[in-house]
Design a protein around this motif. Structure first.
Motif, short mmCIF file in Angstrom:
data_model
loop_
_atom_site.label_atom_id
_atom_site.label_comp_id
_atom_site.label_asym_id
_atom_site.label_seq_id
_atom_site.Cartn_x
_atom_site.Cartn_y
_atom_site.Cartn_z
N GLY A 255 10.51 45.55 -75.37
CA GLY A 255 9.59 45.94 -74.31
C GLY A 255 9.93 45.23 -73.02
N GLU A 256 9.67 45.93 -71.91
CA GLU A 256 9.96 45.38 -70.59
C GLU A 256 8.84 44.46 -70.15
OE1 GLU A 256 10.69 46.97 -66.00
OE2 GLU A 256 10.51 48.38 -67.68
N ILE A 257 9.19 43.39 -69.46
CA ILE A 257 8.21 42.46 -68.90
C ILE A 257 7.78 42.99 -67.55
CG2 ILE A 257 7.82 40.12 -68.06
CD1 ILE A 257 8.05 40.29 -71.07
N GLY A 258 6.48 43.30 -67.42
CA GLY A 258 5.95 43.81 -66.17
C GLY A 258 5.03 42.81 -65.50
N GLY A 259 4.44 43.24 -64.39
CA GLY A 259 3.54 42.37 -63.65
C GLY A 259 2.35 41.92 -64.46
N GLU A 294 13.61 35.70 -61.64
CA GLU A 294 14.34 36.80 -60.98
C GLU A 294 13.47 37.52 -59.97
OE1 GLU A 294 16.06 39.49 -63.76
OE2 GLU A 294 16.99 37.92 -64.99
N ARG A 295 12.24 37.82 -60.36
CA ARG A 295 11.37 38.62 -59.50
C ARG A 295 10.89 37.86 -58.28
NH1 ARG A 295 7.62 42.45 -63.28
NH2 ARG A 295 7.29 43.42 -61.25
N ALA A 296 10.85 36.53 -58.36
CA ALA A 296 10.37 35.73 -57.24
C ALA A 296 11.25 35.90 -56.00
CB ALA A 296 10.31 34.25 -57.64
N VAL A 297 12.55 36.16 -56.21
CA VAL A 297 13.48 36.25 -55.08
C VAL A 297 14.01 37.67 -54.88
CG1 VAL A 297 14.17 33.84 -55.27
CG2 VAL A 297 15.40 35.58 -56.58
N ARG A 298 13.59 38.60 -55.72
CA ARG A 298 14.17 39.94 -55.67
C ARG A 298 13.71 40.69 -54.42
NH1 ARG A 298 12.80 43.33 -60.77
NH2 ARG A 298 14.11 41.71 -61.74
N GLU A 299 14.67 41.18 -53.64
CA GLU A 299 14.36 41.96 -52.44
C GLU A 299 13.75 43.29 -52.85
OE1 GLU A 299 17.53 42.41 -49.71
OE2 GLU A 299 18.01 40.27 -49.62
N GLY A 300 12.74 43.71 -52.10
CA GLY A 300 12.09 44.97 -52.39
C GLY A 300 11.00 44.89 -53.43
N GLU A 301 10.83 43.73 -54.06
CA GLU A 301 9.77 43.55 -55.05
C GLU A 301 8.42 43.52 -54.33
OE1 GLU A 301 8.74 42.94 -59.15
OE2 GLU A 301 10.68 43.33 -58.21
N PRO A 302 7.39 44.18 -54.87
CA PRO A 302 6.06 44.12 -54.23
C PRO A 302 5.62 42.68 -54.04
CG PRO A 302 6.08 45.76 -55.97
CD PRO A 302 7.39 45.03 -56.07
N LEU A 303 4.94 42.43 -52.93
CA LEU A 303 4.53 41.07 -52.60
C LEU A 303 3.65 40.47 -53.69
CD1 LEU A 303 4.65 38.86 -50.45
CD2 LEU A 303 2.64 39.88 -49.37
N SER A 304 2.74 41.26 -54.27
CA SER A 304 1.86 40.74 -55.31
C SER A 304 2.66 40.29 -56.54
CB SER A 304 0.84 41.80 -55.72
OG SER A 304 1.49 42.98 -56.19
N ALA A 305 3.71 41.05 -56.88
CA ALA A 305 4.54 40.68 -58.04
C ALA A 305 5.33 39.40 -57.74
CB ALA A 305 5.50 41.82 -58.38
N ARG A 306 5.79 39.24 -56.50
CA ARG A 306 6.52 38.02 -56.15
C ARG A 306 5.62 36.80 -56.21
NH1 ARG A 306 9.95 38.00 -50.84
NH2 ARG A 306 10.82 36.19 -51.95
N THR A 307 4.41 36.92 -55.68
CA THR A 307 3.53 35.75 -55.64
C THR A 307 3.09 35.31 -57.03
OG1 THR A 307 1.64 37.20 -55.20
CG2 THR A 307 2.69 36.16 -53.30
#
Length: 581
Positions: A255-259, A294-307
């Motif tokens: 399974g994929e890890i999501g927000g 990975e998601r913390a620095v990923r360009e284009g990632e939604p701001l809520s997911a990064r935070t």
């Protein structure tokens, strides 16, 4: 005419203001016809029937005043013979408001039967069902029929009824309760108060989480808003090993890890007494921490997911996350990313966050909001404070950037060595007469104003704590209504925030038994916890059992010396925006 209270105006303005003007006229005007007026039937109760049955019939009247007056007359002169009439009216009255008044009247007469409540719960009008649920909640513990009927209402099409249904379930035990709460939670994911009602009524958080997972909650939009506090609750209710096992089972491959998975993991880290100790080494949790990195620095990632990814990194080890968090504290990153990274860095053990944050070039490059977050992070743990004091003594950090509340935290710290050093640092500080600053800046009121630029100034310096017409954060008072205040009053409150503190907005210092020092406004209290709201709307909940001391600073949370962070033209434009001109 003047409608402001004298306390809100600068002293100079008070001297030239007539506060009695318009006193003989009031603020609401009524136009009266010169023709004779017919008597007002509402002037007395004389127009109401004496027969009790006729009074009951008036509960269906289209005029709310007549309905409610009829109810008042029935309750002022209660008679036992009214009960059957009211009970029948509660079941078959013509209007929803009338049936609600009949239910409420029966409750006031202590004559509300199970049969009548069941009829109300099955009513065609949502408002009647909602009131019937509220009236049934306290009686359901003694009635299996009521409990079963309430559980079946979890699928009601009306959101207010579902919300009231969730609250009612908090007052009794019944098989199928967790399933009903899961159904309400899924239907009300976007609704903050419905989520709160579900969580407050949950006896078995682990069971609820399992049911939600079966219903594919991880694929639903906004699920993280429910899963994070639910995981935090499980971690506090259950033994640590049980909580880790329950949450870990939902994170295990495939399974994929999501927000939503990230939010769930943050919640369990927040709730465990030892935080995330040992979690990164477990396979299921290790996947999530790696994904967060990975998601913390990923360009284009939604701001809520990064935070939320950045928050999660704060529960790992310094050698895993410190480097990446430092890179995110960069003026090219969004403000939300920088503040999340600073808070996460402050939670890491064995990190050198203090010396990093107070480097001269970095500190001077912080915007007011980011600097406020950095300062609160440094003050939250005793091990970070020496680096701040070193920087103050060495001149890398300007003393004016330390607001009065933060100075007070240092001067009242439980560690004598910190108190002594802070005393030496601040003893030579000339606090200055803020009134003189205000008088010096009165000239900005004569400058031309650019409302659009003033809005940008508001977003930069004020929106993290104040709302205006729905824009900003709800920390300090809502500024939507300040347009009626004189320009001088607005300037005074900007430059001298401690001139007048609105009740409820005083800053508090809370020291924990572990020596951490927190500050903020008291946003909420429960019998077991206290929630502090800090600049930017960030909230921190502390269990009362973990509080060593709490005291008011008698100071506003708003920083002083705002004039150092903006130009005179900025101030003029800001006042223009607040005034709407």
């Amino acid at each position: 005419k003047t409608i402001e209270h004298p306390v809100y105006l600068p002293e100079a303005i008070r001297k030239i203001t007539d506060f009695e003007s318009g006193k003989d006229r009031g603020r609401i005007y009524r136009f009266i016809s010169s023709a004779p007026r017919p008597p007002d039937p509402r002037a007395s109760d004389s127009g109401f029937p004496a027969e009790r049955a006729d009074l009951c019939a008036l509960l269906d009247h289209s005029d709310s005043w007549r309905r409610e007056t009829a109810q008042r007359l029935l309750l002022e002169r209660p008679m036992t013979e009214d009960v059957p009439t009211l009970a029948e009216f509660a079941r078959s009255g013509k209007t929803g408001p009338g049936r609600v008044l009949a239910l409420r009247s029966l409750e006031a007469l202590h004559a509300l039967s199970e049969e009548t409540l069941l009829a109300g719960l099955a009513d065609s009008e949502p408002g009647v069902r909602e009131n019937a649920l509220e009236l049934s909640a306290g009686k359901a513990g003694e009635s299996a029929l009521l409990r079963e009927r309430i559980l079946r209402m979890s699928g009601d099409p009306d959101p207010r009824v579902r919300y009231r249904c969730a609250l009612a379930m908090g007052l009794f035990e019944q098989d199928g309760k967790a399933e009903a709460l899961a159904e309400i939670a899924l239907a009300g994911l976007p609704e903050r108060w419905t989520r709160a009602a579900v969580l407050s009524s949950t006896d078995d958080g682990a069971r609820l989480l399992h049911l939600l997972a079966e219903k594919r909650v991880f694929e639903a939009s906004g699920a993280g808003e429910l899963l994070r506090p639910l995981a935090r609750m499980i971690a506090r209710q259950e033994p640590a090993d049980t909580a880790k096992r329950v949450v870990g089972a939902l994170l295990a491959p495939p399974g994929e890890i999501g927000g939503s998975h990230l939010a769930l993991t943050v919640g369990v880290c927040e709730g465990l007494p030892e935080g995330s100790e040992g979690l990164p080494q477990q396979e299921a949790f290790g996947r999530v921490f790696a994904q967060a990195k990975e998601r913390a620095v990923r360009e284009g990632e939604p701001l809520s997911a990064r935070t939320v990814s950045i928050e999660l990194l704060g529960y790992t080890l310094a050698d895993f996350a410190e480097e990446i968090l430092r890179k995110l504290i960069d003026p090219r990153e969004p403000r939300e990313v920088q503040t999340s990274a600073i808070r996460a860095l402050g939670r890491l053990t064995d990190s050198h966050v203090g010396g990093f944050l107070v480097e001269k070039e970095r500190w001077e490059g912080f915007t007011p909001t980011v600097r406020s977050t950095a300062l609160s992070t440094l003050l939250s743990r005793a091990e970070h404070i020496p680096a701040l004091l070193d920087a103050l003594e060495g001149g890398q950090v300007a003393i004016w950037t330390i607001d009065p509340n933060s100075r007070l935290q240092l001067l009242r710290h439980s560690d004598p060595a910190i108190r002594e050093r802070a005393g030496r640092v601040f003893e030579a500080v000339e606090t200055g007469d803020r009134r003189k600053v205000f008088e010096d800046y009165l000239s900005v009121l004569s400058l031309s104003r650019d409302r659009e630029h003033g809005q940008e100034v508001f977003k930069t310096h004020c929106a993290q704590c104040h709302l205006i017409e729905g824009e900003g954060k709800e920390v300090g008072p809502d500024l939507t209504g300040v347009r009626t205040q004189p320009d001088e009053a607005l300037l005074l409150h900007i430059l001298v925030p401690n001139h007048e503190i609105v009740p409820g907005f005083t800053n508090y210092l809370v020291e924990t038994v572990e020596g951490d020092l927190l500050s903020g406004l008291i946003a909420a209290e429960t019998p077991t916890s206290l929630t502090l709201r800090q600049a930017g709307g960030e909230e921190q909940t502390v269990l009362r059992s973990e509080i060593s001391s709490i005291r008011s600073t008698s100071l506003s949370l708003m920083p002083q010396e705002m004039e150092r962070t903006m130009t005179r033209k900025d101030l003029a434009d800001l006042i223009g925006f607040l005034k709407g001109n």
